[in-house]
Motif scaffolding. Sequence first.
Motif: not given
Ligand code: OAD
Length: 240
Positions: A21-23, A27, A99-100, A156-157, A185-187, A190, A212, A215, A228-229
């Motif tokens: 995921g975005a986490g 980095d 998911q990225n 994009i979905v 790195g996903t919350s 979703v 980080l 969750t 950190r990832a």
């Molecule tokens: P989120 O922004 O919901 O969650 C990001 C996660 O990454 C959180 O749990 C943070 O604690 C963690 N994080 C942040 N920095 C980090 C690091 N350096 N190393 C490790 N972990 C870290 O992002 P997603 O879970 O990816 O949809 O969100 C899911 C979807 O919601 C996305 O794909 C997007 C969004 O709406 C679309 O783009 C369609």
Amino acid sequence: MNIIDIREKIANAHSVTVLSGAGISADSGVPTFRGAEGLWKNFRPEELASPDAFERDPKLVWEWYNWRRELLSTKKPNAAHGALVELEKILNNFWLITQNVDGLHRAAGSNNVTEIHGNIWKVRCTTCGSVTSNHDVPIEILPSCQRCQGLLRPHIVWFGESLTQEDLDASFRALRNCDILLIIGTSGMVYPAASFAPIAKEHGAFVIELNLDQTPNSDLVDVSVQGRAKDLVPLLLPAQ
Ligand code: OAD
């Protein structure tokens, strides 16, 4: 279990699936969606990332995607993306579900990837459905299809839309068949990605979370490691 035990477990696994995921891109300087600095703190998803929003105001939606394209065009894969490329090379059965939409896994060199939420560098025609690559920064507003002149949208979905059947099939296959699921790195907010950990567990996988923070998945997984990832994922590679 510490990260060295996890490394050993991965080295002995028959099949490893990763959900990112975005986490993992945080980095590289890519903003996440939730959390203090997240995109959804300053923008409303229903106004920018939904089919209704695009129907109402395609220009506004494209302007937002142009802003994100510009931001992403300066970002590069980091050590975590790189370590997953190495894991794919070492392991016989490796699949990455991301998911990225930033394309950084492929840019790093990962091949066995399913981008379940699409890719910001692809566009889709709202008339004929054809999907093409487009790296223009900025993209011309409003962009039109080269084949049929229909209006193009980001591939994009969005909220309220479904994953493609092909991507769902590839993801479920990878979740059913893995003996380790690594969630990075996903919350876990979703769906359907939020259900991937319980699905893999039901099919017998050992589930590891690297994040980080804690969750909603942290209590459900077998091991949760905070960090950190870019620091943690390279530690999963065999020691040199
Ligand atoms: P989120 O922004 O919901 O969650 C990001 C996660 O990454 C959180 O749990 C943070 O604690 C963690 N994080 C942040 N920095 C980090 C690091 N350096 N190393 C490790 N972990 C870290 O992002 P997603 O879970 O990816 O949809 O969100 C899911 C979807 O919601 C996305 O794909 C997007 C969004 O709406 C679309 O783009 C369609």
